[in-house]
Design a protein around this motif. Structure first.
Motif, PDB file in Angstrom:
ATOM      1  N   GLN A   1      81.809 -51.847  21.962  1.00 16.93           N
ATOM      2  CA  GLN A   1      81.137 -52.779  21.207  1.00 16.93           C
ATOM      3  C   GLN A   1      80.207 -53.023  22.870  1.00 16.93           C
ATOM      4  OE1 GLN A   1      83.814 -56.620  19.665  1.00 16.93           O
ATOM      5  NE2 GLN A   1      84.436 -54.969  17.717  1.00 16.93           N
ATOM      6  N   GLN A   2      81.446 -53.457  23.732  1.00 15.72           N
ATOM      7  CA  GLN A   2      80.393 -54.045  25.588  1.00 15.72           C
ATOM      8  C   GLN A   2      78.344 -53.031  25.117  1.00 15.72           C
ATOM      9  OE1 GLN A   2      81.966 -54.416  28.366  1.00 15.72           O
ATOM     10  NE2 GLN A   2      80.707 -55.942  29.373  1.00 15.72           N
ATOM     11  N   ALA A   3      79.708 -51.645  25.469  1.00 17.82           N
ATOM     12  CA  ALA A   3      78.233 -51.123  25.312  1.00 17.82           C
ATOM     13  C   ALA A   3      77.076 -51.022  24.041  1.00 17.82           C
ATOM     14  CB  ALA A   3      78.612 -49.858  25.383  1.00 17.82           C
TER      15      ALA A   3
ATOM     16  N   VAL B   1      77.509 -63.025  15.305  1.00 16.87           N
ATOM     17  CA  VAL B   1      78.491 -62.773  14.575  1.00 16.87           C
ATOM     18  C   VAL B   1      79.909 -61.891  14.241  1.00 16.87           C
ATOM     19  CG1 VAL B   1      78.793 -64.070  12.461  1.00 16.87           C
ATOM     20  CG2 VAL B   1      76.521 -64.770  13.589  1.00 16.87           C
ATOM     21  N   ARG B   2      80.794 -62.708  15.065  1.00 11.93           N
ATOM     22  CA  ARG B   2      82.107 -61.858  14.811  1.00 11.93           C
ATOM     23  C   ARG B   2      82.545 -62.029  13.873  1.00 11.93           C
ATOM     24  NH1 ARG B   2      82.054 -58.197  20.010  1.00 11.93           N
ATOM     25  NH2 ARG B   2      81.014 -59.355  21.065  1.00 11.93           N
TER      26      ARG B   2
ATOM     27  N   ARG C   1      83.317 -56.361  12.316  1.00 10.47           N
ATOM     28  CA  ARG C   1      82.167 -56.106  12.301  1.00 10.47           C
ATOM     29  C   ARG C   1      81.354 -57.409  13.007  1.00 10.47           C
ATOM     30  NH1 ARG C   1      79.664 -56.566   5.985  1.00 10.47           N
ATOM     31  NH2 ARG C   1      77.306 -56.266   6.712  1.00 10.47           N
ATOM     32  N   VAL C   2      79.875 -57.326  13.035  1.00  8.85           N
ATOM     33  CA  VAL C   2      78.982 -57.951  14.951  1.00  8.85           C
ATOM     34  C   VAL C   2      77.754 -57.575  13.948  1.00  8.85           C
ATOM     35  CG1 VAL C   2      78.903 -57.565  16.738  1.00  8.85           C
ATOM     36  CG2 VAL C   2      81.319 -57.023  15.791  1.00  8.85           C
TER      37      VAL C   2
ATOM     38  N   VAL D   1      79.966 -52.124  12.641  1.00 10.03           N
ATOM     39  CA  VAL D   1      81.529 -52.041  12.609  1.00 10.03           C
ATOM     40  C   VAL D   1      82.646 -51.244  13.734  1.00 10.03           C
ATOM     41  CG1 VAL D   1      81.779 -53.069  10.318  1.00 10.03           C
ATOM     42  CG2 VAL D   1      82.152 -50.240  10.744  1.00 10.03           C
ATOM     43  N   TRP D   2      83.829 -51.459  14.269  1.00 13.88           N
ATOM     44  CA  TRP D   2      84.363 -50.708  14.961  1.00 13.88           C
ATOM     45  C   TRP D   2      85.609 -50.830  14.138  1.00 13.88           C
ATOM     46  CZ3 TRP D   2      81.037 -53.108  16.550  1.00 13.88           C
ATOM     47  CH2 TRP D   2      79.227 -52.674  17.205  1.00 13.88           C
TER      48      TRP D   2
END
Length: 179
Positions: free
Chosen positions: A92-94, A106-107, A123-124, A141-142
């Motif tokens: 996510q950060q990358a 927004v998460r 979901r971001v 999403v992850w």
């Protein structure tokens, strides 16, 4: 090669690919994992070893362009002993750094059936910039799923567009399944 470079190369390849402008949803098995997903266009496929969680990992990428958006699905299988939530957090950060996300994303939790209830299975929604500096909206999403032998399958899906297309993103993410 980093996940960022693989994604950049995949997006460039997908941009050049001839996909229909309308959304023509089709089911796709996301080999080498057990996941299946829906894509609104015929995908291109690439595989490459990337450092996920600081360790070389074979990442499979499927993606295409349709309806003014770029869609990508990335999957990998982590060996036993790797911390999947840490991998999702780093991923996510990358992703957010690569798109130069602005403001606070927004998460919300993203836990498809059979998915692990991890803190970073999310979901971001984020606004940022493409490599050329133009504005982009991302829906991503992850998620992860435990499989035999302590291995874990990880999945990242993302939709990039000039403007948010929430209904399309909802359909894209609702199509992600762990059988």
């Amino acid at each position: 090669m980093s996940v960022h470079r693989l994604l950049l190369g995949a997006v460039a390849a997908f941009s050049a690919a001839a996909c229909t402008p309308s959304l023509n949803w089709r089911e796709l098995r996301l080999s080498p994992t057990s996941a299946v997903a829906l894509l609104p266009c015929k995908p291109d496929h690439a595989e490459r070893s990337v450092p996920l969680g600081g360790q070389p990992t074979m990442l499979a990428v499927n993606g295409c362009e349709a309806g003014g958006a770029t869609f990508a699905l990335m999957v990998a299988t982590l060996p036993a002993g790797r911390a999947p939530d840490d991998v999702l957090a780093g991923w996510q950060q990358a992703t957010l750094a690569h798109m130069r996300a602005q403001g606070t994303p927004v998460r919300q939790p993203f836990h498809p059936a059979r998915g692990l209830p991890l803190a970073h299975a999310q979901r971001v929604q984020a606004a940022g910039q493409r490599a050329d500096g133009s504005a982009v909206q991302a829906q991503a999403v992850w998620t992860a799923r435990a499989v035999d032998g302590g291995r874990v399958e990880v999945l990242h899906a993302v939709m990039y567009a000039d403007r948010a297309q929430l209904a399309v993103a909802d359909a894209f993410f609702e199509g992600i399944k762990w059988p």
